[in-house]
Design a protein around this motif. Structure first.
Motif, mmCIF file in Angstrom:
data_model
loop_
_atom_site.group_PDB
_atom_site.id
_atom_site.type_symbol
_atom_site.label_atom_id
_atom_site.label_comp_id
_atom_site.label_asym_id
_atom_site.label_seq_id
_atom_site.Cartn_x
_atom_site.Cartn_y
_atom_site.Cartn_z
ATOM 1 N N ILE A 8 -0.903 -50.940 -0.599
ATOM 2 C CA ILE A 8 -2.157 -50.722 0.131
ATOM 3 C C ILE A 8 -2.932 -52.025 0.177
ATOM 4 N N VAL A 9 -3.451 -52.356 1.354
ATOM 5 C CA VAL A 9 -4.317 -53.526 1.527
ATOM 6 C C VAL A 9 -5.643 -53.059 2.109
ATOM 7 N N THR A 10 -6.721 -53.163 1.322
ATOM 8 C CA THR A 10 -8.031 -52.865 1.890
ATOM 9 C C THR A 10 -8.547 -54.133 2.575
ATOM 10 N N GLY A 11 -9.307 -53.962 3.639
ATOM 11 C CA GLY A 11 -9.769 -55.122 4.398
ATOM 12 C C GLY A 11 -8.659 -55.739 5.229
ATOM 13 N N ALA A 12 -7.690 -54.922 5.651
ATOM 14 C CA ALA A 12 -6.493 -55.426 6.331
ATOM 15 C C ALA A 12 -6.752 -55.875 7.765
ATOM 16 N N ALA A 26 6.353 -59.440 5.652
ATOM 17 C CA ALA A 26 7.419 -60.430 5.773
ATOM 18 C C ALA A 26 8.324 -60.439 4.549
ATOM 19 N N GLN A 27 7.759 -60.025 3.399
ATOM 20 C CA GLN A 27 8.552 -59.979 2.161
ATOM 21 C C GLN A 27 9.202 -58.614 1.938
ATOM 22 N N GLY A 28 9.103 -57.741 2.938
ATOM 23 C CA GLY A 28 9.849 -56.493 2.894
ATOM 24 C C GLY A 28 9.086 -55.256 2.478
ATOM 25 N N ALA A 29 7.783 -55.384 2.231
ATOM 26 C CA ALA A 29 6.996 -54.239 1.773
ATOM 27 C C ALA A 29 6.626 -53.311 2.923
ATOM 28 N N THR A 30 6.412 -52.056 2.582
ATOM 29 C CA THR A 30 5.745 -51.111 3.480
ATOM 30 C C THR A 30 4.253 -51.242 3.227
ATOM 31 N N VAL A 31 3.481 -51.512 4.266
ATOM 32 C CA VAL A 31 2.063 -51.840 4.094
ATOM 33 C C VAL A 31 1.180 -50.775 4.726
ATOM 34 N N ILE A 32 0.231 -50.292 3.922
ATOM 35 C CA ILE A 32 -0.779 -49.345 4.407
ATOM 36 C C ILE A 32 -2.117 -50.072 4.440
ATOM 37 N N GLY A 33 -2.701 -50.182 5.622
ATOM 38 C CA GLY A 33 -3.996 -50.833 5.773
ATOM 39 C C GLY A 33 -5.130 -49.845 5.630
ATOM 40 N N VAL A 34 -6.136 -50.213 4.850
ATOM 41 C CA VAL A 34 -7.345 -49.395 4.694
ATOM 42 C C VAL A 34 -8.522 -50.257 5.113
ATOM 43 N N ASP A 35 -9.268 -49.813 6.117
ATOM 44 C CA ASP A 35 -10.347 -50.634 6.661
ATOM 45 C C ASP A 35 -11.246 -49.747 7.516
ATOM 46 N N PRO A 42 0.250 -55.808 12.506
ATOM 47 C CA PRO A 42 1.032 -54.570 12.368
ATOM 48 C C PRO A 42 1.086 -54.088 10.912
ATOM 49 N N VAL A 43 0.720 -52.844 10.699
ATOM 50 C CA VAL A 43 0.873 -52.197 9.396
ATOM 51 C C VAL A 43 1.661 -50.911 9.616
ATOM 52 N N ASP A 44 2.231 -50.387 8.554
ATOM 53 C CA ASP A 44 3.059 -49.192 8.690
ATOM 54 C C ASP A 44 2.224 -47.912 8.780
ATOM 55 N N GLN A 45 1.016 -47.983 8.235
ATOM 56 C CA GLN A 45 0.090 -46.847 8.312
ATOM 57 C C GLN A 45 -1.327 -47.400 8.220
ATOM 58 N N PHE A 46 -2.251 -46.772 8.935
ATOM 59 C CA PHE A 46 -3.647 -47.178 8.853
ATOM 60 C C PHE A 46 -4.493 -45.978 8.463
ATOM 61 N N VAL A 47 -5.356 -46.190 7.463
ATOM 62 C CA VAL A 47 -6.301 -45.154 7.037
ATOM 63 C C VAL A 47 -7.697 -45.738 7.117
ATOM 64 N N LYS A 48 -8.539 -45.107 7.895
ATOM 65 C CA LYS A 48 -9.907 -45.589 8.068
ATOM 66 C C LYS A 48 -10.750 -45.204 6.859
ATOM 67 N N ALA A 62 -7.448 -38.852 -0.023
ATOM 68 C CA ALA A 62 -6.722 -37.620 0.296
ATOM 69 C C ALA A 62 -5.628 -37.870 1.336
ATOM 70 N N GLU A 63 -5.882 -38.803 2.256
ATOM 71 C CA GLU A 63 -4.904 -39.107 3.317
ATOM 72 C C GLU A 63 -3.751 -39.976 2.826
ATOM 73 N N LEU A 64 -4.001 -40.756 1.791
ATOM 74 C CA LEU A 64 -2.991 -41.716 1.338
ATOM 75 C C LEU A 64 -1.889 -41.021 0.552
ATOM 76 N N PRO A 65 -0.661 -41.502 0.687
ATOM 77 C CA PRO A 65 0.467 -40.859 0.002
ATOM 78 C C PRO A 65 0.533 -41.222 -1.474
ATOM 79 N N LYS A 66 1.351 -40.512 -2.197
ATOM 80 C CA LYS A 66 1.705 -40.905 -3.560
ATOM 81 C C LYS A 66 2.812 -41.950 -3.487
ATOM 82 N N GLY A 67 3.149 -42.519 -4.627
ATOM 83 C CA GLY A 67 4.246 -43.481 -4.649
ATOM 84 C C GLY A 67 3.836 -44.885 -4.263
ATOM 85 N N ILE A 68 2.598 -45.266 -4.598
ATOM 86 C CA ILE A 68 2.081 -46.594 -4.261
ATOM 87 C C ILE A 68 2.465 -47.585 -5.369
#
Length: 261
Positions: A8-12, A26-35, A42-48, A62-68
């Protein structure tokens, strides 16, 4: 590399956050942006989320998945913004979001808080830091500013939040050690991002002096790889640390302060 890690990256949506999201991808991670704003990167998921609002934080969690596998707490307001809002976003909201996400983190996860060179004065700010760490009521942020002499035009709100973030990180060096979850800080110096003019406006002559000492301002590309490393398994035994990434400015200030120049 960060393959198979979900981060998860806040301020993405801008500045260091956007560059970090790009680097992690670029290093292979799945990235979820929170902003508050939809990222162009490009991020794999965005949560406002509005980190100044506990209800918005609850909804985002509540919207964010487990397994972070890591949280990069990068979202923040500059010192020109309303002082109470700065306290809420830069510390109260960051802490609230992080604590509420603990149960969704994998074992051995990494929490990386982006503090600042502006936080280097934490050893002298004990009473104000204790007051902010004690504060849990977002609605009392303005009252704390009044009681602690945190002005609106002097940028003190920003400095205090970064000082407090460094201390809070140190305090949590072993909080989740039973699960292998670690927390650290990365503290950039002046970086060319959309909020750099806000710092120059607040700091004035001090910023000009800093600019003369430094070889160049930082770039988001100087900071993001360090954050990415702190998300990797290679940083497993770094705990409660504050890592300066500032072209040597922290060391310069320390040498000047203690007469070693």
């Amino acid at each position: 590399m960060l393959k198979n890690k979900t981060i998860i990256v806040t301020g993405a949506a801008s500045g260091i956050g956007a560059e970090t999201a790009k680097t992690l991808k670029a290093q292979g991670a799945t990235v979820i942006g929170v902003d508050l704003n939809q990222p162009d990167t490009p991020v794999d998921q965005f949560v406002k989320a509005n980190l100044s609002d506990p209800a918005s934080i609850d909804q985002a969690v509540a919207e964010l998945p487990k397994g972070i596998d890591a949280i990069c707490n990068i979202a923040g307001l500059p010192p020109t913004k309303d002082r109470a809002a700065v306290l809420k976003v830069n510390f109260l909201g960051l802490r609230d979001f992080t604590e509420k996400m603990i149960d969704k983190l994998n074992d051995n996860a990494s929490i990386v808080n982006v503090a600042s060179l502006a936080g280097l004065g934490w050893p002298e700010a004990g009473d104000q830091i204790k007051a902010l760490i004690t504060l849990r009521d977002f609605n009392a942020a303005e009252k704390l500013c009044e009681e602690q002499g945190v002005g609106q035009s002097d940028g003190r709100s920003y400095f205090l939040t970064k000082e407090t973030l460094i201390v809070w990180t140190m305090m949590n060096r072993w909080t989740w050690r039973d699960r292998g979850i670690r927390m650290n800080c990365v503290s950039p110096g002046p970086v060319e991002t959309p909020i750099l003019p806000d710092f120059l406006e607040t700091l004035g002559e001090r910023a000009e002096e800093d600019a003369k000492v430094m070889d160049r301002p930082g770039q988001p590309t100087d900071i993001a790889p360090v954050i990415a490393f702190m998300c990797s398994d290679g940083s497993d035994w770094i705990r409660g640390a504050n890592i300066p990434v500032d072209g040597g400015m922290y060391q310069h200030v320390m040498c000047e302060m203690h007469g070693h120049n």
